[in-house]
Design a protein around this motif. Structure first.
Motif, PDB file in Angstrom:
ATOM      1  N   LYS A  58       0.615  -1.532  -0.273  1.00  0.00           N
ATOM      2  CA  LYS A  58       0.014   0.180   0.228  1.00  0.00           C
ATOM      3  C   LYS A  58       1.299   1.216  -0.011  1.00  0.00           C
ATOM      4  N   ILE A  86      -5.790   1.793 -13.987  1.00  0.00           N
ATOM      5  CA  ILE A  86      -6.150   2.334 -12.551  1.00  0.00           C
ATOM      6  C   ILE A  86      -6.479   1.826 -12.169  1.00  0.00           C
ATOM      7  N   LYS A  87      -7.469   0.662 -12.077  1.00  0.00           N
ATOM      8  CA  LYS A  87      -8.038  -0.409 -11.792  1.00  0.00           C
ATOM      9  C   LYS A  87      -7.713  -1.370 -11.929  1.00  0.00           C
ATOM     10  N   TYR A  90      -4.925  -0.253  -8.777  1.00  0.00           N
ATOM     11  CA  TYR A  90      -5.742  -1.066  -7.677  1.00  0.00           C
ATOM     12  C   TYR A  90      -6.489  -1.994  -7.551  1.00  0.00           C
ATOM     13  N   ASP A  91      -6.805  -3.139  -8.253  1.00  0.00           N
ATOM     14  CA  ASP A  91      -7.194  -4.597  -7.931  1.00  0.00           C
ATOM     15  C   ASP A  91      -5.600  -5.152  -7.518  1.00  0.00           C
ATOM     16  N   CYS A 118      -2.507  -1.840  -5.793  1.00  0.00           N
ATOM     17  CA  CYS A 118      -1.884   0.039  -5.521  1.00  0.00           C
ATOM     18  C   CYS A 118      -3.210   0.800  -5.046  1.00  0.00           C
ATOM     19  N   ARG A 119      -2.366   2.240  -3.815  1.00  0.00           N
ATOM     20  CA  ARG A 119      -3.196   2.720  -4.020  1.00  0.00           C
ATOM     21  C   ARG A 119      -2.657   4.341  -2.902  1.00  0.00           C
ATOM     22  N   HIS A 120      -1.580   3.985  -4.171  1.00  0.00           N
ATOM     23  CA  HIS A 120      -1.462   5.630  -4.595  1.00  0.00           C
ATOM     24  C   HIS A 120      -0.961   6.569  -6.336  1.00  0.00           C
ATOM     25  N   ARG A 176     -13.398   6.942  -7.813  1.00  0.00           N
ATOM     26  CA  ARG A 176     -12.726   5.849  -7.738  1.00  0.00           C
ATOM     27  C   ARG A 176     -13.023   5.315  -6.233  1.00  0.00           C
ATOM     28  N   PRO A 177     -12.149   4.552  -5.532  1.00  0.00           N
ATOM     29  CA  PRO A 177     -12.195   3.653  -4.608  1.00  0.00           C
ATOM     30  C   PRO A 177     -11.731   5.323  -3.543  1.00  0.00           C
ATOM     31  N   ASP A 228     -10.177   4.376  -0.843  1.00  0.00           N
ATOM     32  CA  ASP A 228      -8.998   4.730  -0.124  1.00  0.00           C
ATOM     33  C   ASP A 228      -7.536   4.266  -0.874  1.00  0.00           C
ATOM     34  N   LEU A 229      -8.312   5.030  -2.460  1.00  0.00           N
ATOM     35  CA  LEU A 229      -7.141   5.132  -3.214  1.00  0.00           C
ATOM     36  C   LEU A 229      -6.372   6.541  -3.413  1.00  0.00           C
TER      37      LEU A 229
END
Length: 398
Positions: free
Chosen positions: A147, A192-193, A196-197, A200-202, A247-248, A250-251
Motif C-alpha cells: 500500500k 488504475i483499476k 488498484y486490484d 496499488c493505493r497511490h 475512484r475507490p 481508499d485510493l
C-alpha cells in the motif's frame, strides 16, 4: 474542523524519479548507442530497482517508487502503448504551439521538425501501462507494505498542450476535446483499476501543463493566438477529473505540478500559483497537490490560502536541480511560513489542522529523463535524508 478526513502521503517523500545507479546508467548509454538490446537492459534495471528500493528503506521514506528506472522520459509507457496513438518521428515544428514554453524553445532553436504522438484513431487501452512494473516492485517488499507504493504517470494533457485543440487528433476521429479526453480518461481508469486490484493505493499524475498557466509569457502568447486560456485550463482540469471520477475511497490520487525538469535540470516555466490556485484547489478532483517551491520563480506561499479543508499540499522545498544541500532549520522555517498562510484560509483553521494538511518533498524528480540532473548519487542521498530528518522534527511522529 480537525475531523475532516485527509489522504496524506508520508510526511517526507520524493516526487518519483531517482538517479540511475552507475551500472544502469552505463547500460542505458550502451542501449542509446545501439550497442545492446532492450532485453539485455532489463536484468540491469531489475537490480537497479532493488538498489533504489534499499536506498528509500535505509533513509526511512515510507512512500516508495521504483525510481522510474525503466523509463527514458517521465511520460514513457502511456501514449506509446495506447491504440489510436501514432508515433511521428519528424512532425513539422509548425504544428507545435509556440506559446507553450518548451515548444517556444524548440522554435527559437530553429528546429524544423520534432518527434511527437498524434491521435489517428479511437483511443483504447489494449495493453497495460505500468502493471508489470508495479508487479515487480510489489514482489520485492512485504505484503503489508504494498500500500506504500506510489505509481507515477504523465498527465492526459501532455501531448495535447503541444499541439492544441486543432492539431492533437484527427478531426474525423474526434470532433472535440471532450470526446478525446473522455476516451483517454477511460483508458487511464482501466489502468488504475487493474493497478488498484493488484494493491496499488497511490497514483501520482505528473503534470507540467498547469504551471504553464502561471507563466505570463504563455498567457500573452495564447491571447495573441486567439486561444481562450481559461477555457483550456478548464478542459485540462476536466481531463483529470474524468480519470479520477468514481475512484475507490481508499485510493489516493495526487498531482505534481512541474515547471520542467529536462536534461541538466533545465526548467521551462516560472510564475507563482496565484493565477490558478482558486480554480485548481477547489475544482481538481484529487487528494494531494505536489507543488514546487525550491526557487523564487515559484512565487510565495500566499496562494495556499485558497486550499480547502480535506486536501493536502506537499511542499517541494528541496531542489533536485543542483547539489546545494538545504538545512533542516531552513525547511522548518519554510513549513512554518506555509502553516501561517493556511491558518488564514477560509474557513480559518488552527495551526494543528494547517500542519496536518502539509508534507514536504523534493521539488521534482532527480531524473525525469534518464540522464538525470547535475547531482551525484551521494547528493541525492543527502537531500532525501534531510527531508526525512526535517519531517521527524516538524511532525514528531513522521
Amino acid at each position: 474542523m480537525s475531523s475532516v478526513p485527509l489522504k496524506c502521503p508520508s510526511r517526507a517523500s520524493h516526487v518519483g524519479s531517482l538517479l540511475r545507479p552507475k551500472s544502469l546508467y552505463e547500460k542505458r548509454q550502451a542501449l542509446e548507442a545501439g550497442q545492446i538490446s532492450p532485453e539485455e537492459l532489463k536484468p540491469v534495471e531489475d537490480e537497479a530497482i532493488k538498489q533504489v528500493l534499499k536506498l528509500q528503506r535505509e533513509l526511512g521514506i515510507s512512500t516508495i517508487t521504483d525510481g522510474e528506472l525503466r523509463r527514458t522520459f517521465f511520460f514513457d509507457g502511456v501514449f506509446n502503448r495506447l491504440e489510436g496513438m501514432t508515433y511521428i518521428p519528424n512532425r513539422p515544428i509548425s504544428t507545435f504551439k509556440s506559446y507553450i514554453p518548451h515548444c517556444n524553445l524548440m522554435h527559437a532553436a530553429g528546429l524544423m521538425e520534432a518527434e511527437t504522438v498524434y491521435c489517428t484513431g479511437k483511443i483504447k487501452r489494449t495493453r497495460p501501462f505500468y502493471v508489470d512494473d508495479f508487479k515487480y516492485l510489489k514482489s520485492l517488499i512485504p505484503a503489508d507494505d504494498v500500500k506504500s507504493i506510489k505509481l507515477t504517470m504523465c498527465s492526459p494533457s501532455w501531448f495535447h498542450q503541444r499541439h492544441g485543440s486543432d492539431l492533437t487528433y484527427d478531426l474525423s476521429v474526434y470532433e472535440s476535446d471532450d470526446e478525446y479526453f473522455d476516451d483517454l480518461g477511460k483508458a487511464y481508469r482501466e489502468e488504475i483499476k487493474e493497478l488498484y486490484d493488484l494493491g496499488c493505493r497511490h497514483i501520482q499524475i505528473d503534470d507540467p501543463t498547469f504551471c504553464y498557466f502561471c507563466n505570463e509569457d504563455m498567457i500573452v502568447g495564447m491571447e495573441r493566438a486567439g486561444v481562450d486560456h481559461e477555457a483550456l485550463l478548464d478542459t485540462y482540469i476536466r481531463a483529470i477529473n474524468v480519470i479520477t471520477e468514481g475512484r475507490p475511497e481508499d485510493l489516493m490520487i495526487s498531482v505534481h505540478m512541474c515547471r520542467g525538469n529536462y536534461k541538466g535540470g533545465v526548467h521551462f516555466s516560472e510564475g507563482g500559483y496565484g493565477r490558478i490556485a482558486i480554480k485548481l484547489f477547489n475544482t481538481l478532483d484529487v487528494d494531494v497537490f505536489y507543488l514546487e517551491y525550491d526557487t523564487e520563480r515559484a512565487g510565495d506561499f500566499a496562494p495556499l490560502v485558497h486550499l480547502p479543508l480535506g486536501k493536502v499540499v506537499v511542499l517541494g522545498l528541496v531542489t533536485t536541480k543542483n547539489p546545494k544541500l538545504e538545512s533542516v532549520e531552513e525547511l522548518k522555517i519554510r513549513v512554518n511560513e506555509a502553516v501561517e498562510v493556511l491558518c488564514q484560509g477560509s474557513p480559518k483553521r488552527s495551526r494543528e489542522v494547517a500542519l496536518n494538511q502539509l508534507a514536504i518533498s523534493t521539488q521534482c524528480g532527480f531524473a525525469s529523463v534518464w540522464e538525470g540532473n547535475p547531482v551525484t548519487e551521494e547528493d541525492q542521498r543527502r537531500k532525501l535524508a534531510v527531508l526525512v530528518e526535517a519531517a521527524k522534527q516538524i511532525w514528531k511522529s513522521a
